[in-house]
Design a protein around this motif. Sequence first.
Motif, PDB file in Angstrom:
ATOM      1  N   ASP A  10       0.855  -1.180   0.000  1.00  0.00           N
ATOM      2  CA  ASP A  10       0.000   0.000   0.000  1.00  0.00           C
ATOM      3  C   ASP A  10       0.893   1.233   0.000  1.00  0.00           C
ATOM      4  N   ASP A  26       1.245   3.134   3.139  1.00  0.00           N
ATOM      5  CA  ASP A  26       1.786   2.447   4.319  1.00  0.00           C
ATOM      6  C   ASP A  26       3.259   2.837   4.465  1.00  0.00           C
ATOM      7  N   GLN A  77       5.863  -0.013   5.507  1.00  0.00           N
ATOM      8  CA  GLN A  77       6.071  -1.027   4.479  1.00  0.00           C
ATOM      9  C   GLN A  77       6.913  -0.486   3.323  1.00  0.00           C
TER      10      GLN A  77
END
Length: 342
Positions: free
Chosen positions: A146, A149, A152
């Motif tokens: 994502d 995100d 991440q």
Amino acid sequence: MTESFRKIQIIEGIPVSVHCNAETFRSALKYKAQPDDIFLVVYPKSGTTWMQVILYTLMNDGKPFDTNMAEYFARTPSLELIGERGMKNMHRPCAIKTHLPFNRVPYNENAKYICAVRNPKDLENTPITKGQQPILPSKEKFYVCDITDENQISRIIQENQIKIIIHLAALLEADTVEKINHINCYGTKLLFDIATKQEHMEMIIYASSIMTVFGYLENEPYSSLAKNIQPKQLLKKITINDPSIPSHFNPSFESYSNSKIYGEELARQYSSTETINFKFICARFGWINTTDDVTSDLYDWSDKSFEIYFVSSNNDYCWVDIDNFQQNLDYMPQDGAKWKTT
């Protein structure tokens, strides 16, 4: 009633993607079909785009759909994506594509309806199994993530020591204003923030869009191009130094255009920061087909810390200046449409 499942949701008794906006979808169901409407009713992955191009070509006396992409999108709307409000802004006559069950499609006794059907067995989408070839070569890594995100994205960039980012992630003009702003603006800023803090980073290529200047097509002398009419005199081409003017076709088009303008401005701001020492390239793409071959050595993309390029075919009605693209990258488009002579 709206029920959510892993990959689908049920809206008004119809299973749809979880990415579908429930409010817009319900609005689509309320649309009052017009006598000149042409509905293209097709199950997903069953030839919708193929039929869409055929219909558009028939409505335009055989003219190719890609001679005027703005008009093409304006006359081939997706009912579920733009809803009742968006339909009011469409150019008519138009081919309205929909994945609604045929008995739920808005009806008018004078409208035309085309239903395309495909063998259900051909729609099966099985995952990769033993004996099948992987999508990517084994040496490549593929992540599903994502863009909003932060943890991440940061981890992927750091663990792989990524030097060049080609930023293509975006929602298109068919989505809602809220989703476009969240992904295209917030997501882009988050990615730029993370990347500019990495010492090993060398360059970000940002996929912008020619829609950053689509507003010019709403006024003369450029508006004739949007109507597929050859101008009587040579037009001054829009350059990278001309101000950006977003499309005002509808709220989603305007939001998408502004999101790309925002991304370019972010890149410009970061590139002017003394502590950041890598390149930002903004590529304003026109229309790219799967058969197009647009290649260049990434390390030859200009010596400047910030640059904008129009990436477009050099056709007769090219209204943007691609000179710097040709000069800096030594790239010459291999094709280009011509005005029909009578």
